[in-house]
Design an enzyme around this catalytic site. Sequence first.
Site, PDB file in Angstrom:
ATOM      1  N   SER A 150      -2.619   1.195  11.049  1.00 34.76           N
ATOM      2  CA  SER A 150      -3.622   0.421  11.803  1.00 34.76           C
ATOM      3  C   SER A 150      -3.735   0.989  13.200  1.00 34.76           C
ATOM      4  CB  SER A 150      -3.195  -1.046  11.876  1.00 34.76           C
ATOM      5  OG  SER A 150      -4.041  -1.730  12.764  1.00 34.76           O
ATOM      6  N   TYR A 174       3.232  -7.002  14.560  1.00 35.46           N
ATOM      7  CA  TYR A 174       2.508  -6.145  13.610  1.00 35.46           C
ATOM      8  C   TYR A 174       2.270  -4.750  14.196  1.00 35.46           C
ATOM      9  CZ  TYR A 174      -1.424  -4.562  10.711  1.00 35.46           C
ATOM     10  OH  TYR A 174      -2.258  -3.837   9.878  1.00 35.46           O
TER      11      TYR A 174
HETATM   12  N1  LIG Z   1      -7.582  -5.945   6.524  1.00 40.49           N
HETATM   13  C1  LIG Z   1      -7.581  -5.280   7.676  1.00 40.49           C
HETATM   14  O1  LIG Z   1      -8.434  -5.513   8.564  1.00 40.49           O
HETATM   15  C2  LIG Z   1      -6.563  -4.209   7.921  1.00 40.49           C
HETATM   16  C3  LIG Z   1      -6.714  -3.413   9.074  1.00 40.49           C
HETATM   17  C4  LIG Z   1      -5.792  -2.396   9.315  1.00 40.49           C
HETATM   18  C5  LIG Z   1      -4.764  -2.190   8.424  1.00 40.49           C
HETATM   19  N2  LIG Z   1      -4.637  -2.971   7.312  1.00 40.49           N
HETATM   20  C6  LIG Z   1      -3.540  -2.701   6.396  1.00 40.49           C
HETATM   21  O2  LIG Z   1      -4.053  -2.543   5.093  1.00 40.49           O
HETATM   22  C7  LIG Z   1      -3.054  -2.902   4.130  1.00 40.49           C
HETATM   23  C8  LIG Z   1      -3.665  -3.806   3.083  1.00 40.49           C
HETATM   24  O3  LIG Z   1      -4.164  -4.924   3.740  1.00 40.49           O
HETATM   25  P1  LIG Z   1      -5.239  -5.936   3.103  1.00 40.49           P
HETATM   26  O4  LIG Z   1      -6.212  -6.223   4.161  1.00 40.49           O
HETATM   27  O5  LIG Z   1      -5.689  -5.463   1.777  1.00 40.49           O
HETATM   28  O6  LIG Z   1      -4.299  -7.229   2.942  1.00 40.49           O
HETATM   29  P2  LIG Z   1      -4.178  -8.332   1.776  1.00 40.49           P
HETATM   30  O7  LIG Z   1      -5.497  -8.610   1.159  1.00 40.49           O
HETATM   31  O8  LIG Z   1      -3.413  -9.440   2.407  1.00 40.49           O
HETATM   32  O9  LIG Z   1      -3.276  -7.582   0.701  1.00 40.49           O
HETATM   33  C9  LIG Z   1      -1.955  -7.246   1.002  1.00 40.49           C
HETATM   34  C10 LIG Z   1      -1.271  -6.824  -0.265  1.00 40.49           C
HETATM   35  O10 LIG Z   1       0.106  -6.515   0.065  1.00 40.49           O
HETATM   36  C11 LIG Z   1       0.924  -7.233  -0.862  1.00 40.49           C
HETATM   37  N3  LIG Z   1       2.264  -7.468  -0.345  1.00 40.49           N
HETATM   38  C12 LIG Z   1       2.650  -8.215   0.716  1.00 40.49           C
HETATM   39  N4  LIG Z   1       3.994  -8.204   0.809  1.00 40.49           N
HETATM   40  C13 LIG Z   1       4.451  -7.443  -0.222  1.00 40.49           C
HETATM   41  C14 LIG Z   1       5.729  -7.059  -0.674  1.00 40.49           C
HETATM   42  N5  LIG Z   1       6.851  -7.483  -0.072  1.00 40.49           N
HETATM   43  N6  LIG Z   1       5.826  -6.247  -1.757  1.00 40.49           N
HETATM   44  C15 LIG Z   1       4.713  -5.809  -2.388  1.00 40.49           C
HETATM   45  N7  LIG Z   1       3.475  -6.169  -2.038  1.00 40.49           N
HETATM   46  C16 LIG Z   1       3.350  -6.977  -0.956  1.00 40.49           C
HETATM   47  C17 LIG Z   1       0.167  -8.525  -1.135  1.00 40.49           C
HETATM   48  O11 LIG Z   1       0.670  -9.155  -2.294  1.00 40.49           O
HETATM   49  P3  LIG Z   1       0.391 -10.732  -2.574  1.00 40.49           P
HETATM   50  O12 LIG Z   1      -1.006 -10.831  -3.094  1.00 40.49           O
HETATM   51  O13 LIG Z   1       1.417 -11.093  -3.604  1.00 40.49           O
HETATM   52  O14 LIG Z   1       0.583 -11.427  -1.271  1.00 40.49           O
HETATM   53  C18 LIG Z   1      -1.221  -7.941  -1.333  1.00 40.49           C
HETATM   54  O15 LIG Z   1      -1.350  -7.362  -2.592  1.00 40.49           O
HETATM   55  C19 LIG Z   1      -1.910  -3.509   4.935  1.00 40.49           C
HETATM   56  O16 LIG Z   1      -0.886  -2.556   5.087  1.00 40.49           O
HETATM   57  C20 LIG Z   1      -2.532  -3.827   6.285  1.00 40.49           C
HETATM   58  O17 LIG Z   1      -1.588  -3.762   7.342  1.00 40.49           O
HETATM   59  C21 LIG Z   1      -5.526  -3.976   7.048  1.00 40.49           C
END
Ligand SMILES: NC(=O)c1ccc[n+]([C@@H]2O[C@H](COP(=O)([O-])OP(=O)(O)OC[C@H]3O[C@@H](n4cnc5c(N)ncnc54)[C@H](OP(=O)(O)O)[C@@H]3O)[C@@H](O)[C@H]2O)c1
Length: 256
Positions: A150, A174
């Site tokens: 990020s 974070y």
């Molecule tokens: N969305 C944004 O704006 C954004 C921006 C920058 C970076 N990111 C990064 O992008 C990545 C994905 O984010 P997202 O937006 O898709 O978030 P999300 O919709 O909340 O999905 C997160 C995923 O990670 C899984 N997870 C959480 N803890 C875990 C663990 N201990 N072991 C295995 N899986 C786990 C969750 O599983 P559950 O469904 O079981 O909870 C879910 O499948 C993250 O690394 C985040 O930091 C996101």
Amino acid sequence: MKTALITGANKGIGFEVAKKLLQQGFIVYIGSCDVIKGQTAVEKLRAEGFVNVEAIQIDVTDDHSVNYARTELGKKLDSLDILINNAGISGVKVDQTGNFLEKTWTAEQATINTFKEVYETNVFGVVRVTQAFLDLLKKSKEPRIVMVSSSVGSLTQQSDPQWPIYDTAKFAVYGSSKAAMNMYAVHLAYELRDTPFRINMVDPGYTKTDFNYNTGFSTVETAANRIIKYALIGQDGPTGKFFSEETNPLTGEISW
Ligand SMILES: NC(=O)c1ccc[n+]([C@@H]2O[C@H](COP(=O)([O-])OP(=O)(O)OC[C@H]3O[C@@H](n4cnc5c(N)ncnc54)[C@H](OP(=O)(O)O)[C@@H]3O)[C@@H](O)[C@H]2O)c1
């Protein structure tokens, strides 16, 4: 056929990355903490006509789960071509009415427990999964690792008052977890510099997912395209670099 493992792929950005890699002809393993959620994601993809997709239970915070996943995948595969370290949490908490509990993420007041919880997933989880699958990746001719990072983890942006989200993207827990993950990846890329590995950190951009209570303004499709670009990068491509197209639409590369 080439193979890919994505952590946290049962929903959000990871799920979309899985779909895009399936479209590229990969065999895709949907890493999911929860077996049922993983299976449901697979069924959704199969309903869309994708056949080369399977779920694998993997809780990145749990040694036993990661080692078990490695053993199970090892029974099916001789090598792994792509690892996407996507699973991540924000550490941001809301109360029962959905209001943000701001003190949970500030440098002044975030608790050690919040730091531990977030680092366990975003930092130690990445190290744990990467190390467990490194031997399988080494058997690929062109191994690729993408660390989903990020721009919030960029020390340069966080200390630049001109950064458009300078006053709003202040998440001490974070941000520091992604900065730590980036540093790990830089070291890994250095150690593997004389090999075919290409290891890069990619900011998917502020994306509408559960992660930010669907407040993001970018789509999962855009986010996934940004990630797979580096998962599919050629041998002449970069390694050990940090990319955020949202921050630098010109070249994508941003400062640490
Ligand atoms: N969305 C944004 O704006 C954004 C921006 C920058 C970076 N990111 C990064 O992008 C990545 C994905 O984010 P997202 O937006 O898709 O978030 P999300 O919709 O909340 O999905 C997160 C995923 O990670 C899984 N997870 C959480 N803890 C875990 C663990 N201990 N072991 C295995 N899986 C786990 C969750 O599983 P559950 O469904 O079981 O909870 C879910 O499948 C993250 O690394 C985040 O930091 C996101």
